[in-house]
Design a protein around this motif. Structure first.
Motif, PDB file in Angstrom:
ATOM      1  N   ASN A  28       1.763   5.821  12.554  1.00  0.00           N
ATOM      2  CA  ASN A  28       2.014   4.391  12.410  1.00  0.00           C
ATOM      3  C   ASN A  28       0.957   3.682  11.563  1.00  0.00           C
ATOM      4  O   ASN A  28       1.058   2.502  11.319  1.00  0.00           O
ATOM      5  CB  ASN A  28       2.174   3.709  13.782  1.00  0.00           C
ATOM      6  N   GLU A  29      -0.023   4.461  11.112  1.00  0.00           N
ATOM      7  CA  GLU A  29      -1.006   3.898  10.187  1.00  0.00           C
ATOM      8  C   GLU A  29      -1.363   4.992   9.187  1.00  0.00           C
ATOM      9  O   GLU A  29      -1.294   6.162   9.527  1.00  0.00           O
ATOM     10  CB  GLU A  29      -2.292   3.524  10.925  1.00  0.00           C
ATOM     11  N   PRO A  30      -1.796   4.634   7.983  1.00  0.00           N
ATOM     12  CA  PRO A  30      -2.226   5.686   7.060  1.00  0.00           C
ATOM     13  C   PRO A  30      -3.410   6.444   7.654  1.00  0.00           C
ATOM     14  O   PRO A  30      -4.294   5.821   8.241  1.00  0.00           O
ATOM     15  CB  PRO A  30      -2.660   4.912   5.814  1.00  0.00           C
ATOM     16  N   PRO A  31      -3.430   7.780   7.545  1.00  0.00           N
ATOM     17  CA  PRO A  31      -4.591   8.518   8.048  1.00  0.00           C
ATOM     18  C   PRO A  31      -5.844   8.078   7.304  1.00  0.00           C
ATOM     19  O   PRO A  31      -5.784   7.757   6.120  1.00  0.00           O
ATOM     20  CB  PRO A  31      -4.251   9.974   7.761  1.00  0.00           C
ATOM     21  N   ARG A  32      -6.963   8.057   8.013  1.00  0.00           N
ATOM     22  CA  ARG A  32      -8.182   7.570   7.367  1.00  0.00           C
ATOM     23  C   ARG A  32      -8.821   8.681   6.542  1.00  0.00           C
ATOM     24  O   ARG A  32      -9.739   9.366   6.989  1.00  0.00           O
ATOM     25  CB  ARG A  32      -9.160   7.061   8.417  1.00  0.00           C
ATOM     26  N   SER A  33      -8.319   8.855   5.352  1.00  0.00           N
ATOM     27  CA  SER A  33      -8.880   9.883   4.482  1.00  0.00           C
ATOM     28  C   SER A  33      -8.503   9.578   3.044  1.00  0.00           C
ATOM     29  O   SER A  33      -7.475   8.956   2.786  1.00  0.00           O
ATOM     30  CB  SER A  33      -8.334  11.260   4.874  1.00  0.00           C
ATOM     31  N   GLY A  34      -9.366   9.998   2.131  1.00  0.00           N
ATOM     32  CA  GLY A  34      -9.085   9.898   0.698  1.00  0.00           C
ATOM     33  C   GLY A  34      -8.703   8.493   0.266  1.00  0.00           C
ATOM     34  O   GLY A  34      -9.301   7.502   0.676  1.00  0.00           O
ATOM     35  N   LEU A  35      -7.661   8.437  -0.545  1.00  0.00           N
ATOM     36  CA  LEU A  35      -7.216   7.175  -1.115  1.00  0.00           C
ATOM     37  C   LEU A  35      -6.801   6.169  -0.039  1.00  0.00           C
ATOM     38  O   LEU A  35      -6.864   4.965  -0.228  1.00  0.00           O
ATOM     39  CB  LEU A  35      -6.025   7.435  -2.051  1.00  0.00           C
ATOM     40  N   ASN A  36      -6.388   6.699   1.126  1.00  0.00           N
ATOM     41  CA  ASN A  36      -5.911   5.819   2.180  1.00  0.00           C
ATOM     42  C   ASN A  36      -6.975   4.858   2.692  1.00  0.00           C
ATOM     43  O   ASN A  36      -6.650   3.861   3.326  1.00  0.00           O
ATOM     44  CB  ASN A  36      -5.361   6.630   3.350  1.00  0.00           C
TER      45      ASN A  36
ATOM     46  N   PHE B 112       0.792  -1.233   0.000  1.00  0.00           N
ATOM     47  CA  PHE B 112       0.000   0.000   0.000  1.00  0.00           C
ATOM     48  C   PHE B 112       0.826   1.286   0.000  1.00  0.00           C
ATOM     49  O   PHE B 112       0.506   2.225  -0.728  1.00  0.00           O
ATOM     50  CB  PHE B 112      -1.021   0.021   1.150  1.00  0.00           C
ATOM     51  N   PRO B 113       1.898   1.374   0.808  1.00  0.00           N
ATOM     52  CA  PRO B 113       2.691   2.620   0.763  1.00  0.00           C
ATOM     53  C   PRO B 113       3.187   2.952  -0.641  1.00  0.00           C
ATOM     54  O   PRO B 113       3.267   4.130  -1.005  1.00  0.00           O
ATOM     55  CB  PRO B 113       3.863   2.312   1.706  1.00  0.00           C
ATOM     56  N   LEU B 114       3.489   1.936  -1.431  1.00  0.00           N
ATOM     57  CA  LEU B 114       3.926   2.197  -2.801  1.00  0.00           C
ATOM     58  C   LEU B 114       2.790   2.813  -3.603  1.00  0.00           C
ATOM     59  O   LEU B 114       2.984   3.749  -4.375  1.00  0.00           O
ATOM     60  CB  LEU B 114       4.393   0.907  -3.489  1.00  0.00           C
TER      61      LEU B 114
ATOM     62  N   PHE C  82       0.254   7.421  -6.321  1.00  0.00           N
ATOM     63  CA  PHE C  82      -0.935   8.140  -6.754  1.00  0.00           C
ATOM     64  C   PHE C  82      -1.142   9.469  -6.038  1.00  0.00           C
ATOM     65  O   PHE C  82      -1.778  10.364  -6.595  1.00  0.00           O
ATOM     66  CB  PHE C  82      -2.177   7.258  -6.596  1.00  0.00           C
ATOM     67  N   THR C  83      -0.666   9.586  -4.812  1.00  0.00           N
ATOM     68  CA  THR C  83      -0.892  10.859  -4.123  1.00  0.00           C
ATOM     69  C   THR C  83       0.409  11.588  -3.826  1.00  0.00           C
ATOM     70  O   THR C  83       0.395  12.728  -3.384  1.00  0.00           O
ATOM     71  CB  THR C  83      -1.615  10.636  -2.778  1.00  0.00           C
ATOM     72  N   GLY C  84       1.537  10.939  -4.064  1.00  0.00           N
ATOM     73  CA  GLY C  84       2.814  11.566  -3.745  1.00  0.00           C
ATOM     74  C   GLY C  84       3.054  11.611  -2.247  1.00  0.00           C
ATOM     75  O   GLY C  84       4.036  12.167  -1.785  1.00  0.00           O
TER      76      GLY C  84
END
Lengths: 191, 687, 164
Positions: free
Chosen positions: C98-106, B390-392, B397-399
């Protein structure tokens, strides 16, 4: 078992499933490939046009009294962007030289020095700036946006950009002398 | 001289493996036994050859020939000899050579077996093994040459060359840079080789699977041939992972053993598919089902091995474990693309031949439960894979770079692990083919009630934490069910044979090694689960700055800071070592020596904890900060890690379990035949 | 960029307070200085971009030590956990979390695994249903399908079941 196999209808894998599998595979490979390419790219290369960006500045280290600098406003001047951090030992080797070079060019008004403080804490950054008596414009690289733009590989790195906004030279690691810095700037000023 | 020799050998081996590929393919299509035999012999030659190259490299390392870039980068004068040898896999170039060496060893072992019954597999096993070997050798030859030497060219720059440009003069540094301090720990000396062993040994079952796909001999012969291989591969991989955890616990100073780091996960993913494979092959062996799925699993395992190696070594992922950025990325990428596409195309091509008449009589039958087990392992894989990838995606896509860290994996995986534990308790009691609620219930209620009682005891004595209670219930349940299985089998045998109970038990295990070895592994997993539950749910920590004589308190423990000293270690590192007296409820229990080692040559600091380890808990002390000049005192960080020792205990039992399951019989065919005859005799005697 | 400006000013303010505090001897035993444990509780949830994948509370580098000092400073100003984390995100990007923020594409990070698992469960469920046959056809297959090598095991089980 074998008999049953033959008795079973000879259905191939449905086309949509084949397409799905290969599409997923290609998508994964593309993703990894693009990322790999990006990792191997290195920094922005001399000859590249630097896109516009803006950067907030520390108070006391403003650019022409403004607390934010816009790269587009620097057209017509030679710009030196130095990425540094207070936790970075090699940065200290060149800090005094950069300041000396800045003092040399400041009266001409034709050169802008810009320090971008990379993932640093402001109190420590200020101690550092004070310690080396730095006076040119300096600001935090908020959200590492500017460093990502230049794809820096570490600190210190210094970017020399000509009057038209084209990158001309990249110094990776610290400068060893003021003359090295001057050599780059002079050749750009001469154009 | 030695360096040129080593490089020359690598070149020859590379050409030889190319020849093996060509000869094998030619031999297969022209039905020429001579060509195939020639391919086999070339394959057999690669092992002594690579051993020679490896020996040259080791000699260079031990002699300290710093003209050779690799030697310069990973060793230094002050390092003891054993570390100079293990520095072989301490850097990218050397560890690739190590990979190739293991690969050729396994390929040799596989080619040496008797092939009479399976001669049609031989050419393709040689091809797959040789392609993999040739690829890794090519990486060494073209990009990461362990034998490249340092030269100064006329413009003054120093670089490493195999073939020095004209006018360049050799450079011989006085001393090397020394091995990365993180890699000087005993755990780190064996952790990478074990992981590589696991990775590499999965190439062999994969090679057989591909051979089966190409030749169209899609019965379960390939599975029977590679059953032991995949068990040993799994053993190495599992043990490599456990040792990695131990290394992290002892050296990284996190207070933990597993950080859900992308590189750790890259090694964990083939383990997941490998474990699923171990279970699902049994369905194919017993019921002839899931042929397609087993192919998918073995291909996936190989793919994940290669993919994980690629992610770690190409610089796509960055992590404490990652190698420095390297030029091997693009070619590795092409290799991955080619192997993935080829395997999938082959699989799709043979999909129909792998179709088998499947029948499921009950959703509670063992095969149905195994299927569920596979679903759960795949679910964990999905979570892990997505977390790594996912980080990739986000960056592309969002930079925006994001971190996917422990909370993500823990939240998603803990219910899946709990479900797996539940299955581990139920499945051994369900029968192949048919099982009903009634039969299963009859078998399960006793262990379930006993486990429930145990949990109640835990509730009153240890913890009321609901997740912990669920966890402990499952642990008790699985252990009881498994012990019950041993007991049940031994009792039956005891009655039938009139043997002593323990004789019956050991013979029962000896005759059904895979089954009972598997059960031992289940128990060991539960012991590990106890450790994981303990450290994950009950870890407590505190940090403070104290003067000599003062103390820190945590839980039942009082830690008195008694002394500190700074001195120079034998290999030039600067050691700062504190003395801490540990009291438990007022009684002195241990003296601990947390320390920091500063390596001047690498400019790197290592924080080595002082640990007092018991079955109940570990006291884990880190020296965080101390300056001789300052009067502030020293800063310590203290963890109490309950039950974590069970994790390491479990891993020893685990080792025993796999050895029981995978120990080679003298001759598999005849032993099973004998066992069958004996089994028949026993049954008739019992009747 | 009003937000960044506000933050910059905020940091400056903090810095001024820090310097005055450090200058005064009262700081050493100040009214209620944050403990290391309070600092670590927040640092545990953050990752510094300099040493990737190492949580801030255990990262030994100088950069990370400075970050922890900053957390301490902000805590001493009575700032809450959420506020501190937001400050770090603004300054150093979302990857410090430590986790992707819960917004948009994330959201994809959180949605894809459960969906994939559900899809897998559906496939397994369908396969099981397709394979389930009426129980009448069973007895013959049972004895044949068992691999001969495991006769012993099967019989043993059978026998055990009888004796129970």
């Amino acid at each position: 078992m074998t008999e049953m196999n033959e008795a079973a209808p000879r259905r191939a894998v449905p086309l949509w499933a084949q397409i799905f599998v290969f599409a997923a595979l290609i998508g994964l490979l593309a993703l990894v490939g693009v990322t790999l390419n990006k990792r191997q790219q290195g920094t922005v290369q001399p000859g590249d046009q630097i896109p516009d960006f803006s950067m907030p500045l520390f108070s006391g280290y403003e650019y022409e009294g403004k607390s934010e600098v816009r790269f587009a406003d620097l057209r017509g001047k030679v710009t030196v962007i130095n990425f540094w951090a207070s936790w970075c030992k090699p940065c200290e080797q060149e800090a005094a030289e950069l300041q000396e070079a800045w003092e040399y060019y400041e009266p001409t008004g034709a050169v802008v020095f810009l320090g971008a403080d990379y993932v640093d804490t402001e109190p420590e950054a200020r101690v550092y700036l004070k310690k080396f008596g730095i006076t040119f414009a300096n600001g935090p690289d908020m959200g590492t946006r500017v460093s990502q733009l230049f794809r820096i590989k570490g600190v210190p790195e210094t970017y020399f950009i000509d009057k038209r906004g084209v990158l001309r030279y990249v110094q990776v690691g610290p400068f060893l002398s003021v003359t090295d810095i001057q050599k780059q700037i002079d050749s750009l000023l001469a154009e | 001289m030695l360096a040129q020799f080593g490089y020359g050998i690598l070149l020859i081996t590379f050409l030889l493996s190319l020849y093996a590929i060509a000869a094998a393919v030619h031999g297969y299509f022209t039905q020429s036994t001579r060509a195939i035999e020639s391919a086999r012999r070339s394959m057999l030659l690669t092992f002594p050859l690579i051993s020679l190259a490896a020996a040259s490299l080791i000699l260079l390392l031990v002699q300290g020939d710093y003209n050779v870039q690799f030697v310069y980068e990973v060793t230094s004068r002050s390092m003891p000899t054993y570390l100079k040898i293990t520095a072989w896999w301490g850097g990218q170039a050397g560890s690739l050579l190590f990979w190739s060496w293991l690969m050729s060893a396994f390929a040799t072992a596989a080619t040496l077996r008797k092939w009479d019954r399976d001669i049609e597999f031989l050419p393709w096993v040689i091809v797959v093994a040789s392609v993999t070997l040739a690829f890794f050798l090519a990486l060494n030859i073209l990009f990461e040459d362990p034998f490249a030497r340092l030269y100064q060219t006329f413009d003054g720059s120093i670089a490493a060359y195999q073939f020095a440009p004209a006018g360049a003069t050799p450079v011989v540094p006085a001393d090397g840079r020394g091995l990365n301090p993180l890699l000087r720990h005993p755990g780190m000396i064996i952790h990478p080789p074990l992981l590589y062993l696991g990775f590499v040994s999965y190439v062999i079952p994969f090679a057989f699977a591909i051979a089966a796909l190409i030749t169209g001999r899609t019965d379960d012969r390939w599975i029977r041939l590679t059953r032991r291989w995949s068990l040993w591969a799994w053993l190495f991989l599992s043990f490599g992972l456990v040792l990695g955890g131990r290394w992290a616990y002892d050296v990284l100073g996190w207070g933990g053993y597993w950080g859900w780091d992308p590189v750790e996960i890259a090694a964990f993913m083939p383990w997941l598919t490998g474990t699923a494979f171990l279970h699902s092959v049994m369905i194919q062996e017993k019921r002839g089902m899931l042929k397609q799925w087993n192919m998918v699993l073995i291909i996936l395992t190989y793919a994940l091995v290669i993919f994980g190696t690629f992610l770690t070594r190409s610089g796509v992922l960055s992590s404490v474990h990652a190698f420095a950025q390297s030029a091997i990325g693009p070619s590795f990428f092409v290799f991955i693309g080619a192997t993935f596409v080829t395997s999938i195309a082959l699989l799709l091509h043979r999909w129909n031949d792998l179709r088998a008449e499947a029948e499921m009589k009950s959703l509670l039958s063992r095969e149905a439960l195994f299927l569920l087990n596979n679903l759960l392992f795949m679910s964990v894989l999905v979570v892990c894979f997505w977390g790594v990838i996912f980080p990739l995606i986000s960056e592309l896509f969002t930079g925006q770079k994001v971190t996917v860290g422990p909370p993500f994996y823990e939240r998603a995986n803990s219910p899946l692990f709990a479900a797996l534990m539940l299955l581990m308790g139920i499945a051994p009691l369900s029968a192949w083919g048919h099982s009903t609620m009634q039969t299963l219930g009859r078998a399960l209620w006793k262990p379930a009630i006993a486990a429930g009682l145990g949990t109640v005891a835990i509730y009153f004595t240890y913890t009321t934490h609901i997740i912990a209670l669920i966890g402990f219930f499952l642990v008790f349940f699985v252990i009881l069910v498994t012990l019950y299985e041993f007991w049940r089998g031994a009792r039956a045998r005891q009655r039938a044979q009139n043997e002593h109970f323990f004789t019956a038990l050991s013979r029962l295990t000896g005759r059904n090694r895979r089954r009972y070895g598997g059960y031992i592994i289940h128990i060991s997993m539960m012991l590990m689960a106890i450790g994981i539950l303990g450290i994950e749910l009950f870890q407590s920590e505190t940090q403070g700055t104290v003067q000599v004589g003062e103390s820190l308190n945590l839980q039942h423990y009082q830690l008195v800071y008694e002394d500190i000293a700074r001195f120079t270690g034998p290999d030039g590192r600067e050691v700062t070592r504190a003395v801490i007296q540990v009291y438990k409820d007022g009684q002195p229990v241990a003296e601990l020596h947390p320390r920091t080692d500063y390596y001047w040559e690498a400019q790197q600091n290592m924080t080595i904890p002082g640990v007092r380890s018991t079955l109940a808990d570990d006291v884990y002390v880190l020296l965080v900060d101390w300056e001789p000049a300052s009067a502030i005192g020293a800063t310590f960080k203290v963890y109490v890690n309950p039950l974590v020792n069970w994790l390491w205990l479990g891993s020893f039992l685990f080792l025993a379990g796999v050895v029981v399951a995978a120990w080679p019989d003298k001759d598999p065919e005849s032993v099973t035949a004998r066992a069958r005859a004996r089994g028949a005799r026993q049954i008739s005697a019992a009747d | 960029m009003p937000r960044t400006l506000r933050n910059t000013k905020y940091v400056i303010l903090l810095f001024l307070i820090l310097t005055t505090l450090l200058a005064s001897p009262a700081f050493a035993q100040g009214s209620n200085p944050p403990t290391d444990d309070e600092v670590n509780a927040i640092a545990k949830q953050l990752y510094c971009p300099v040493c990737e994948n190492t949580p801030l509370d255990v990262c030994p580098t100088q950069a990370c030590a400075q970050w922890r000092d900053l957390i301490r400073l902000m805590l001493s100003q009575g700032k809450g956990e959420a506020e501190i984390k937001q400050y770090f995100v603004d300054n150093y990007g979302a990857r410090v979390l430590n986790e992707p923020p819960r917004s948009g594409l994330n959201w994809l990070a959180y949605l894809v695994p459960p969906l994939a698992i559900l899809a897998g469960a559906f496939i397994v469920f369908r396969a099981l249903r397709a394979w389930k046959k009426p129980a009448t056809a069973s007895p013959a297959l049972q004895s044949e399908a068992d691999a001969p090598a495991d006769d012993y095991v099967a019989r043993l089980e059978e026998e055990v079941r009888k004796r129970n």
